[in-house]
Design a protein around this motif. Structure first.
Motif, PDB file in Angstrom:
ATOM      1  N   ALA A  38      13.273  31.063 -62.268  1.00  0.00           N
ATOM      2  CA  ALA A  38      12.283  31.283 -61.443  1.00  0.00           C
ATOM      3  C   ALA A  38      12.649  31.846 -59.958  1.00  0.00           C
ATOM      4  CB  ALA A  38      11.130  30.163 -61.416  1.00  0.00           C
ATOM      5  N   ILE A  39      13.729  31.222 -59.323  1.00  0.00           N
ATOM      6  CA  ILE A  39      14.295  31.376 -58.228  1.00  0.00           C
ATOM      7  C   ILE A  39      14.596  32.912 -58.053  1.00  0.00           C
ATOM      8  CG2 ILE A  39      15.954  31.085 -56.565  1.00  0.00           C
ATOM      9  CD1 ILE A  39      15.388  28.159 -57.234  1.00  0.00           C
ATOM     10  N   GLU A  40      15.325  33.303 -59.365  1.00  0.00           N
ATOM     11  CA  GLU A  40      16.087  34.439 -59.265  1.00  0.00           C
ATOM     12  C   GLU A  40      14.980  35.631 -59.643  1.00  0.00           C
ATOM     13  OE1 GLU A  40      19.262  35.879 -59.968  1.00  0.00           O
ATOM     14  OE2 GLU A  40      19.863  33.986 -59.081  1.00  0.00           O
ATOM     15  N   GLU A  41      13.942  35.364 -60.104  1.00  0.00           N
ATOM     16  CA  GLU A  41      12.815  36.274 -60.106  1.00  0.00           C
ATOM     17  C   GLU A  41      11.920  36.363 -58.992  1.00  0.00           C
ATOM     18  OE1 GLU A  41      10.470  35.214 -63.488  1.00  0.00           O
ATOM     19  OE2 GLU A  41      12.149  35.230 -64.786  1.00  0.00           O
ATOM     20  N   LYS A  42      12.266  35.470 -57.933  1.00  0.00           N
ATOM     21  CA  LYS A  42      11.342  35.140 -56.625  1.00  0.00           C
ATOM     22  C   LYS A  42       9.942  35.056 -57.037  1.00  0.00           C
ATOM     23  CE  LYS A  42      14.627  37.536 -53.710  1.00  0.00           C
ATOM     24  NZ  LYS A  42      15.741  36.497 -54.032  1.00  0.00           N
ATOM     25  N   ASP A  43       9.780  34.187 -58.113  1.00  0.00           N
ATOM     26  CA  ASP A  43       8.335  33.862 -58.364  1.00  0.00           C
ATOM     27  C   ASP A  43       8.290  32.496 -57.844  1.00  0.00           C
ATOM     28  OD1 ASP A  43       5.947  33.317 -59.356  1.00  0.00           O
ATOM     29  OD2 ASP A  43       6.600  33.857 -61.440  1.00  0.00           O
ATOM     30  N   LEU A  44       7.611  32.440 -56.726  1.00  0.00           N
ATOM     31  CA  LEU A  44       7.048  31.230 -55.995  1.00  0.00           C
ATOM     32  C   LEU A  44       6.476  30.028 -56.812  1.00  0.00           C
ATOM     33  CD1 LEU A  44       7.676  29.472 -53.560  1.00  0.00           C
ATOM     34  CD2 LEU A  44       5.626  30.683 -52.510  1.00  0.00           C
ATOM     35  N   ALA A  45       5.130  30.681 -57.385  1.00  0.00           N
ATOM     36  CA  ALA A  45       4.172  29.737 -58.178  1.00  0.00           C
ATOM     37  C   ALA A  45       5.006  29.050 -59.373  1.00  0.00           C
ATOM     38  CB  ALA A  45       3.247  30.451 -58.742  1.00  0.00           C
ATOM     39  N   LYS A  46       5.714  29.956 -60.019  1.00  0.00           N
ATOM     40  CA  LYS A  46       6.745  29.438 -61.167  1.00  0.00           C
ATOM     41  C   LYS A  46       7.725  28.437 -60.769  1.00  0.00           C
ATOM     42  CE  LYS A  46       8.687  31.743 -65.190  1.00  0.00           C
ATOM     43  NZ  LYS A  46       9.040  33.004 -65.709  1.00  0.00           N
ATOM     44  N   ALA A  47       8.318  28.734 -59.798  1.00  0.00           N
ATOM     45  CA  ALA A  47       9.657  27.976 -59.225  1.00  0.00           C
ATOM     46  C   ALA A  47       8.944  26.568 -58.990  1.00  0.00           C
ATOM     47  CB  ALA A  47      10.039  28.617 -57.990  1.00  0.00           C
ATOM     48  N   ASN A  48       7.529  26.427 -58.135  1.00  0.00           N
ATOM     49  CA  ASN A  48       7.222  25.310 -57.786  1.00  0.00           C
ATOM     50  C   ASN A  48       6.758  24.239 -58.921  1.00  0.00           C
ATOM     51  OD1 ASN A  48       7.415  25.153 -54.891  1.00  0.00           O
ATOM     52  ND2 ASN A  48       5.602  26.585 -54.669  1.00  0.00           N
ATOM     53  N   GLU A  49       6.272  25.086 -60.040  1.00  0.00           N
ATOM     54  CA  GLU A  49       5.739  24.401 -61.340  1.00  0.00           C
ATOM     55  C   GLU A  49       7.104  23.906 -61.933  1.00  0.00           C
ATOM     56  OE1 GLU A  49       3.867  26.008 -65.126  1.00  0.00           O
ATOM     57  OE2 GLU A  49       2.878  26.575 -63.553  1.00  0.00           O
ATOM     58  N   ALA A  50       8.037  24.660 -62.247  1.00  0.00           N
ATOM     59  CA  ALA A  50       9.310  24.262 -62.593  1.00  0.00           C
ATOM     60  C   ALA A  50      10.005  23.140 -61.841  1.00  0.00           C
ATOM     61  CB  ALA A  50      10.196  25.283 -62.897  1.00  0.00           C
ATOM     62  N   LEU A  51       9.915  23.147 -60.612  1.00  0.00           N
ATOM     63  CA  LEU A  51      10.660  22.327 -59.739  1.00  0.00           C
ATOM     64  C   LEU A  51       9.786  20.902 -59.976  1.00  0.00           C
ATOM     65  CD1 LEU A  51      12.549  21.468 -57.320  1.00  0.00           C
ATOM     66  CD2 LEU A  51      10.805  22.104 -55.952  1.00  0.00           C
ATOM     67  N   VAL A  52       8.360  20.783 -59.987  1.00  0.00           N
ATOM     68  CA  VAL A  52       7.895  19.557 -60.351  1.00  0.00           C
ATOM     69  C   VAL A  52       8.410  18.964 -61.500  1.00  0.00           C
ATOM     70  CG1 VAL A  52       5.847  18.581 -61.012  1.00  0.00           C
ATOM     71  CG2 VAL A  52       6.069  20.188 -58.918  1.00  0.00           C
ATOM     72  N   GLU A  53       8.661  19.885 -62.771  1.00  0.00           N
ATOM     73  CA  GLU A  53       9.048  19.431 -63.740  1.00  0.00           C
ATOM     74  C   GLU A  53      10.607  18.773 -63.879  1.00  0.00           C
ATOM     75  OE1 GLU A  53       9.535  18.706 -68.005  1.00  0.00           O
ATOM     76  OE2 GLU A  53       7.811  19.129 -67.026  1.00  0.00           O
ATOM     77  N   ALA A  54      11.438  19.576 -63.351  1.00  0.00           N
ATOM     78  CA  ALA A  54      12.806  19.313 -63.062  1.00  0.00           C
ATOM     79  C   ALA A  54      12.835  17.990 -62.300  1.00  0.00           C
ATOM     80  CB  ALA A  54      13.602  20.418 -62.409  1.00  0.00           C
ATOM     81  N   THR A  55      12.044  17.601 -61.265  1.00  0.00           N
ATOM     82  CA  THR A  55      12.028  16.346 -60.404  1.00  0.00           C
ATOM     83  C   THR A  55      11.956  15.312 -61.500  1.00  0.00           C
ATOM     84  OG1 THR A  55      11.306  17.809 -58.478  1.00  0.00           O
ATOM     85  CG2 THR A  55      10.980  15.301 -58.331  1.00  0.00           C
ATOM     86  N   SER A  56      11.015  15.450 -62.171  1.00  0.00           N
ATOM     87  CA  SER A  56      10.432  14.402 -63.270  1.00  0.00           C
ATOM     88  C   SER A  56      11.504  13.945 -64.020  1.00  0.00           C
ATOM     89  CB  SER A  56       9.015  14.873 -63.487  1.00  0.00           C
ATOM     90  OG  SER A  56       8.704  14.016 -64.853  1.00  0.00           O
TER      91      SER A  56
END
Length: 88
Positions: A38-56
């Protein structure tokens, strides 16, 4: 192979734990990979969503001693920093 009853039990337990840890480590890799994609695609919404999942997933792995707590915190911090960079 062990001969003592207690050693046989320890071996069985270690096999179970190894399988559980492998599952958890695979989930960690996949969730971190999703954030990086998501960071590579520069998609902020997708990155934040994936970050929440990864943090968990990372916190859960640290709680279950699959990875060290400091390692989980470090990975979360680095992912958060990377997400913040695309936000700026």
């Amino acid at each position: 192979m062990a001969n003592h009853k207690s050693a046989l039990k320890r071996h069985r337990q270690s096999l179970k734990r190894r399988a559980r840890n492998r599952i958890s480590k695979t989930r960690i890799k996949n969730s971190v990979k999703a954030v990086r994609a998501a960071i590579e695609e520069k998609d902020l919404a997708k990155a934040n969503e994936a970050l929440v999942e990864a943090t968990s997933v990372l916190d859960k792995a640290a709680r279950k001693n699959v990875i060290h707590a400091s390692q989980a915190k470090r990975r979360i911090s680095r992912l958060q920093t990377a997400v913040n960079k695309i936000e700026a």
